[in-house]
Write a protein that holds these residues in place. Structure first.
Motif, PDB file in Angstrom:
ATOM      1  N   GLY A   4      -0.652   3.207   3.347  1.00 46.27           N
ATOM      2  CA  GLY A   4       0.641   2.585   3.632  1.00 46.27           C
ATOM      3  C   GLY A   4       0.503   1.085   3.764  1.00 46.27           C
ATOM      4  O   GLY A   4       1.319   0.300   3.265  1.00 46.27           O
ATOM      5  N   TRP A   5      -0.551   0.675   4.425  1.00 43.35           N
ATOM      6  CA  TRP A   5      -0.799  -0.749   4.649  1.00 43.35           C
ATOM      7  C   TRP A   5      -0.995  -1.476   3.329  1.00 43.35           C
ATOM      8  O   TRP A   5      -0.383  -2.512   3.063  1.00 43.35           O
ATOM      9  N   ALA A  37      -0.133  -0.616   0.330  1.00 48.13           N
ATOM     10  CA  ALA A  37       1.018  -0.592  -0.556  1.00 48.13           C
ATOM     11  C   ALA A  37       2.133  -1.507  -0.052  1.00 48.13           C
ATOM     12  O   ALA A  37       2.829  -2.144  -0.825  1.00 48.13           O
ATOM     13  N   ASP A  38       2.277  -1.582   1.250  1.00 49.89           N
ATOM     14  CA  ASP A  38       3.467  -2.263   1.757  1.00 49.89           C
ATOM     15  C   ASP A  38       3.157  -3.050   3.032  1.00 49.89           C
ATOM     16  O   ASP A  38       3.779  -2.846   4.068  1.00 49.89           O
ATOM     17  N   ASP A  87       5.892  -4.870   5.005  1.00 47.36           N
ATOM     18  CA  ASP A  87       6.792  -4.120   5.861  1.00 47.36           C
ATOM     19  C   ASP A  87       6.141  -3.844   7.214  1.00 47.36           C
ATOM     20  O   ASP A  87       6.775  -3.948   8.263  1.00 47.36           O
ATOM     21  N   ASN A 137       1.802  -7.218  -1.162  1.00 47.22           N
ATOM     22  CA  ASN A 137       1.927  -5.767  -1.283  1.00 47.22           C
ATOM     23  C   ASN A 137       1.241  -5.298  -2.561  1.00 47.22           C
ATOM     24  O   ASN A 137       1.354  -5.946  -3.601  1.00 47.22           O
ATOM     25  N   TYR A 138       0.544  -4.178  -2.457  1.00 45.39           N
ATOM     26  CA  TYR A 138      -0.085  -3.607  -3.652  1.00 45.39           C
ATOM     27  C   TYR A 138       0.621  -2.314  -4.031  1.00 45.39           C
ATOM     28  O   TYR A 138      -0.009  -1.306  -4.288  1.00 45.39           O
ATOM     29  N   ASN A 139       1.956  -2.353  -4.090  1.00 44.90           N
ATOM     30  CA  ASN A 139       2.685  -1.121  -4.389  1.00 44.90           C
ATOM     31  C   ASN A 139       2.679  -0.803  -5.882  1.00 44.90           C
ATOM     32  O   ASN A 139       3.210   0.200  -6.302  1.00 44.90           O
ATOM     33  N   HIS A 140       2.052  -1.686  -6.683  1.00 43.45           N
ATOM     34  CA  HIS A 140       1.939  -1.368  -8.103  1.00 43.45           C
ATOM     35  C   HIS A 140       0.741  -0.451  -8.379  1.00 43.45           C
ATOM     36  O   HIS A 140       0.569   0.039  -9.474  1.00 43.45           O
TER      37      HIS A 140
END
Lengths: 309, 837, 105
Positions: free
Chosen positions: A273-274, A276-277, A280, A289-292
């Motif tokens: 979670g950390w 990716a976001d 937030d 953020n590494y949400n890709h």
């Protein structure tokens, strides 16, 4: 370990586990009791003054307004100055740990003038031995505070502050930044882990070495993601990618009890979670953020980081 | 003063309104023209109402904060909004509520209590109000632009520098608050002059109601205490706008310098807030006990010493910054010493209570609330003075609890008592006693629930200014209860607001002196006419309405000075500051647009600075100077004498060292000096703290610095000569001397500039601060030159008549003061020659 | 007139002396403990002692001789109490100095 302490460890000036905090606690108790007694007497006098009618004398003012406060103050002042002299000493022979404040995490270097072993967000100290914290900051003012062990001290740009303290019992003690430092100031905590001296020495030796090898294929994949996603531009994992100092050292990240500078429990889910976001979970943090990242990559990376103990 | 021969015919500019009766002269302008009103009664009420509105806004912000903290991990407010809320809560409460509303009470009641028809500088009062209003609007408008300050009300660097706070939020704070502070500082000068120079005949300083002493010392504290923050704000703003490295550690600046400047203001601020409120208490107590305050002499001593010692506490807020323990102990000493004057005041209040059976009215309940809460807050304050204890609880909820105990107990409770006590004076009607008791108990219970628990929360390790906190750490229940308490407190305040609007329509009419008080503000039946006194009666007692029976007869017929108004002007009597003997007749201005115009010009100036529209800034600057010139253009009516009644024959607007204008110049110099020494402190501090950086600076030119000293001395001589000539009515030579004085002032500034021209102001903080000093002296020189030329121009155009000497008489000390600052600067530069290796 | 002036001075002078004393001590500490180390700590303590004695004499004067016409009035009390508080506060300023043998404690 102290069983009575909660998940986060003690963060209370009322539960002292070291001489600095104990001295302050003694002062707290004595002054609080004296304060309550004085308040009761003054309120009693107000009550008397309301109920009775009489001719006031000026000696009331001399006694109550000058002599009484003066006597109280003198006792307090001497008591307090003696305590200050006792705790203000910095011990030149003590083991030195340098802590650098960042928005919003703590960079830790053990024995900065010698072995210079780097870690982050969790500080181990030997029980019963004096430790000098050398405090600096990389950006704005922070304040280093572990209530159960000692009073706080600020980290100020252009200055180096230091104080010596002792943890008298093994345990986990939570600390937190006490000077408002920006958006995520409430999420800038850390833990002090007090262990017996031999355990501490072993910890340092272990820490100085390279990160644990990724043995399983899943972890190897995670290591690959770490290197390919650019994590190494900011984070160091000794033996894997060295030299980057921008973000916290991750050599033993999985071994820490908490993630995100003392904020969340360390586990795969929170780690994923950390990554990716992070914006937030900790607004204002410098990490993007590494949400890709794809789901499997993210899971592998989280698993790899968790395995680094 | 031999030249002040009696000019019996009225030679001054004809500014009176001969067709009008006394009442018409003092009538308040109506409609849109009410903006031109300069009456202290109008201005005071405006301060109070505006301040209360800011109080309500800040209170709502606090409720937002408490709601966010009611449960751990709450998401009611996001981090940024939370930070904005607590920043603006502190900012509004400290700068836009507490100080202005207390000054409002001072502005409104002092002339009434002291026996004056208006505050001594009515236009300055109106100007200060508009500055405050516009400054407050600037700060508050930041919410509209989504740029509300979010760095805490203390604005610590480097968090507030461009690097860590881009955007305009910090600029809104710095510019808006500095603007509002101008209001506080002008009000301080005005209050000092009004208290010292405009009292009823016979009211010596020891016959003055104790409230006067409280406000007098408060005003002096504002004059000394605000300048460091003004300087700090200007330096920080110029770091943000121009990149000068005052607080940048990489260039030998120091974030701690900001903290020093901020807290040299910030700690006395607490006492600036407390003292007037204690003044309320010592005004209300005697009324409800029915006996004079006990221990007047003790109180005077306590007020005076508190005013001084409270400045020695500033590092109280910096214990954890790593200052050396010896230094900490010095500040710790002063911190504890403040307990003595506080103790004296508390015991004087108790002794006063013991003199009789107090009536338990609503104001009295608030006084009791004050005693309990404030004593508790004072005791935790003494605890905080202990350094080792402070290391633990600094920046925790313990401090939050302490400061609210001191400020709400020491200021808000007396203030609400004062509202109930004086509301008939504003509206002619009484507020409800029944609802008032509800208001008190709701506030008292709500307050203690909210804040008493915070002592424990803080000791349990909860830091301040955190928007969220984890579960299971021991803070949940305490925070929940604190939040519930805050709603109860808010309910009490809401009930007060409701009752206020109710009483406007259906409150019982108050009549004359509804509480049976002894002080002069109750001389007329409520609502008193705008001129306060038809004739100003002589005063022989601290409680005139109790001890002088003649004052309880028809107020319009009571004998006194200035019953006649031959010149059809607003006027009041100016007195000797110590004895209170009438000294002269002080002419007061009639309603005018000038204060609003000038304040608006300054608002435009600051506003355009904020959006970097520098051409607009320049235009507004010209408008401001035009406004000030128009303000001062009419010469004062000195040079005539009038029969004042009661056997007094008094000169009008006498040029005298005891007159209000002269005292005001001295008061202004005090402020300017405090500004100057804040800068000098900065230079010495940086020089002492960072020797390496000091070594890198180019040396100032000794020849130019020496020349500046010489020019400054000559300029002072010139101003004295101009005064000497003018006092003898030799206006032409006086005007020429004035021009020469102006030229010398320009030369001084120029030489100082040349002396430091080689220093790179962008390379080191010390160099930048040296430039700041010279720039500041330059600004003062500009004012002095303007004033000198203004005096000369007025003489050359024939506007000055024989006997009119006030302008030159007052310019002389101002010029001497400015010359002193310039010469000191020159001397510092010469010393730097030797001190820089 | 001159009596009144003397009274005003007697009221304000002691606490002003306290302020000067405080600033002097702050300056001395800064001079001795600042990075420039302008004077050794022993010199600083000696100077502090002298400055304190001088300040005490100045601030204590109104205690001995109050310039008032009759002793019972409020102004006399104010002057005397003011001077007393100033004297106490001056002593308090200097009180902690003997406790410290170096800047670091």
């Amino acid at each position: 370990m102290n069983a009575e302490l909660g998940e986060f460890g003690a963060q209370s000036a009322l539960r002292a586990f070291g001489p600095n905090a104990e001295a302050a606690l003694l002062l707290t108790v004595v002054m609080s009791v004296a304060g309550i007694v004085i308040l009761a007497i003054v309120m009693g006098l107000v009550w008397l003054a309301v109920r009775r009618t009489g001719r006031p004398r000026s000696w009331w003012i001399w006694a109550g307004g000058i002599v009484w406060p003066l006597a109280t103050i003198l006792v307090l002042f001497v008591f307090s100055t003696i305590t200050l002299r006792a705790i203000a000493r910095t011990d030149d022979t003590a083991f030195v740990i340098e802590v650098t404040g960042h928005q919003y995490w703590w960079d830790v270097v053990y024995d900065p003038d010698g072995r210079a072993i780097r870690d982050a967000n969790e500080i181990w100290v030997p029980v019963g031995e004096p430790v000098t914290f050398r405090l600096v900051t990389d950006d704005v003012i922070h304040s280093f505070w572990v209530p159960s062990l000692a009073g706080k001290m600020d980290m100020i740009p252009g200055r180096t502050n230091a104080f010596t303290m002792v943890a008298s019992e093994p345990g986990r003690y939570r600390g937190q930044c006490a000077e408002f430092c920006g958006l995520s100031h409430p999420q800038m905590a850390f833990e002090v882990v007090a262990v017996p001296p031999d355990r501490f020495a072993a910890f340092l030796d272990e820490l100085q070495g390279e990160a644990r090898d990724a043995a399983r294929p899943e972890l190897l994949a995670g290591k690959q993601v770490f290197l390919e996603a650019g994590c190494a531009a900011c984070h160091q994992i000794r033996g894997v990618a060295e030299g980057a100092m921008v973000g916290p050292d991750l050599t033993r990240v999985g071994g820490r009890a908490a993630l995100g500078a003392g904020m969340w429990r360390m586990n795969k889910g929170n780690l994923a979670g950390w990554i990716a976001d992070v914006g937030d979970m900790k607004p204002g943090a410098q990490m993007p953020n590494y949400n890709h990242l794809s789901g499997p990559d993210l899971r592998a990376l989280a698993a790899y980081l968790e395995s680094l103990t | 003063m031999s030249a002040t021969a009696e000019h019996q015919t009225y030679t001054g500019a004809l500014k009176g309104e001969p067709n009008k009766s006394f009442e018409e002269i003092w009538a308040q302008p109506r409609g849109i023209r009410s903006l031109t009103s300069v009456s202290h009664r109008v201005v005071g009420k405006r301060f109070i109402v505006t301040g209360f509105i800011f109080f309500l806004i800040a209170g709502l912000l606090a409720l937002g904060v408490r709601t966010q903290l009611i449960v751990p991990g709450n998401t009611f407010l996001d981090l940024q909004t939370y930070n904005q809320f607590f920043t603006m809560h502190g900012t509004l409460m400290m700068f836009l509520f507490a100080i202005p509303i207390l000054e409002g009470f001072g502005v409104y009641f002092l002339p009434l209590m002291l026996g004056a028809r208006d505050l001594i500088f009515p236009r300055l009062g109106a100007f200060g109000y508009f500055c405050y209003l516009f400054g407050g609007i600037i700060v508050l408008s930041s919410f509209l632009f989504d740029a509300a300050p979010e760095s805490g009300w203390f604005m610590y660097t480097p968090l507030t520098t461009k690097e860590y706070t881009p955007g305009l939020s910090a600029d809104f704070w710095l510019i808006g608050i500095t603007f509002a502070e101008i209001a506080s500082v002008t009000a301080a000068v005005e209050l000092i002059a009004a208290i010292l120079c405009a009292r009823a005949p016979g009211m010596s300083l020891t016959k003055m109601p104790i409230f006067g002493w409280y406000i007098l010392i408060t005003a002096f504290m504002i004059a000394i205490g605000f300048p460091p923050l003004i300087i700090g704000s200007v330096l920080l703003e110029s770091q943000r706008l121009l990149g000068l490295p005052f607080f940048d550690a990489a260039f030998g600046g120091d974030p701690l310098l900001w903290q020093h400047l901020f807290w040299i203001f910030g700690h006395p601020e607490v006492y600036i807030i407390f003292l007037p409120a204690a003044g309320f208490v010592s005004t209300m107590l005697p009324t409800f006990v029915g006996k004079p305050i006990f221990g007047y002499g003790f109180l005077v001593a306590a007020i005076v010493t508190m005013g001084f010692i409270s400045f020695g506490l500033w590092a109280h807020h910096m214990y954890a910054t790593g200052i050396s323990p010896v230094s900490l102990s010095l500040f710790s000493a002063a911190s504890t010493m403040v307990a003595i004057p506080t103790g004296i005041q508390i015991f004087c209040f108790i002794a006063t209570l013991a003199q009789g059976r107090p009536r338990f009215t609503t104001p009295m309940l608030f006084v009791f609330g004050f005693l309990f809460i404030f004593v508790l807050g004072g005791l935790t304050g003494v605890m905080l003075a202990s350094v080792p204890f402070n290391f633990q609880v600094h920046d925790t909820y313990f401090v939050v609890a302490h400061l609210h105990y001191v400020l709400i107990g020491g200021m808000v409770f007396p203030l609400f008592g004062a509202f109930y006590y004086w509301v008939p004076h504003f509206t002619g009607r009484m507020m409800s006693e029944t609802l008032g008791k509800w208001v008190f108990w709701l506030m008292f219970i709500g307050f203690n629930t909210t804040f008493f628990l915070m002592h424990v929360t803080g000791l349990r390790g909860m830091p301040r200014r955190v928007a969220t906190y984890p579960e299971d750490i021991g803070w949940d229940r305490l925070n929940m209860l604190s939040s519930i308490g805050s709603y109860i407190l808010a309910a009490g305040i809401a009930l007060f607001v409701i009752d206020f609007f109710r009483h406007l329509r259906s409150g019982e009419p108050a009549g004359r002196n509804p509480w049976g008080a002894g002080t002069m503000e109750w001389f007329y039946p409520t609502v008193a006419p705008g001129y306060n006194f038809r004739a100003i009666p002589p005063v022989r007692s601290r409680e005139p309405l109790w001890d002088q029976p003649e004052l309880n007869e028809d107020p319009a017929a009571v004998g006194g000075v200035l019953r006649a108004y031959p010149d059809h002007r607003r006027e009041t009597v100016g007195c000797d500051p110590l004895s209170g003997e009438p000294l002269h007749i002080a002419r007061l201005p009639h309603p005018t647009w000038v204060p609003l115009f000038t304040a608006f010009a300054i608002a435009v100036m600051f506003g355009s600075l904020l959006v970097s529209a520098y051409w607009v800034t320049a235009g507004a600057f010209v408008a401001m100077m035009a406004g000030f010139t128009a303000w001062a253009w009419e010469p004062s009516d000195s040079g005539v004498t009038r029969d004042a009644g009661l056997g007094y024959r008094l000169p009008v607007d006498k040029a005298d060292r005891r007159s209000h204008t002269y005292i005001a110049v001295i008061g202004t110099l005090l402020i300017l000096g405090a500004l100057y020494f804040s800068l000098v402190f900065g230079v010495l501090y940086l020089w002492n703290t960072f020797p390496d950086f000091a070594a890198r600076i180019a040396r100032p030119d000794p020849l130019m610095a020496g020349g500046a000293i010489a020019a400054a001395v000559l300029m002072a001589v010139g101003a004295m000569a101009a005064k000497w000539l003018s006092m003898r009515d030799r206006f032409l030579t006086a005007a020429l001397t004035g021009v020469v004085t102006a030229a010398l002032g320009a030369a001084t500034a120029g030489l100082l500039y040349l002396a430091i021209a080689d220093i790179d102001r962008n390379a080191t903080a010390l160099g930048a601060t040296a430039w700041a000093i010279v720039a500041y002296v330059g600004v003062l020189m500009f004012i002095a030159i303007w004033w000198a030329l203004f005096n000369a121009l007025r003489k050359l155009t024939g506007r000055t008549r024989p006997g009119q000497h006030v302008a030159d008489f007052n310019f002389s000390p101002f010029a001497k003061g400015v010359a002193l600052f310039a010469a000191t600067t020159g001397a510092l530069l010469l010393a730097a020659q030797g001190a820089l290796p | 007139m001159t009596t009144r002036k003397n009274q005003a001075i007697a009221l304000a002078a002691p606490i002003t002396i306290w302020a000067v004393h405080f600033i002097a001590l702050y300056g001395l500490i800064s001079a001795s403990c600042g990075p420039r180390m302008l004077m050794p700590i022993a010199v600083m303590q000696m100077t502090t002692f002298i400055v304190t004695v001088v300040a005490l004499i100045g601030a204590g004067l109104p205690l001995i001789r109050v310039p008032v016409r009759h002793q019972g009035d409020d102004l006399a009390t104010a002057i005397r109490v003011c001077a007393l508080i100033s004297v106490i506060a001056i002593i308090a300023n200097a009180l902690s100095f003997p406790f410290f043998s170096s800047c670091g404690g």
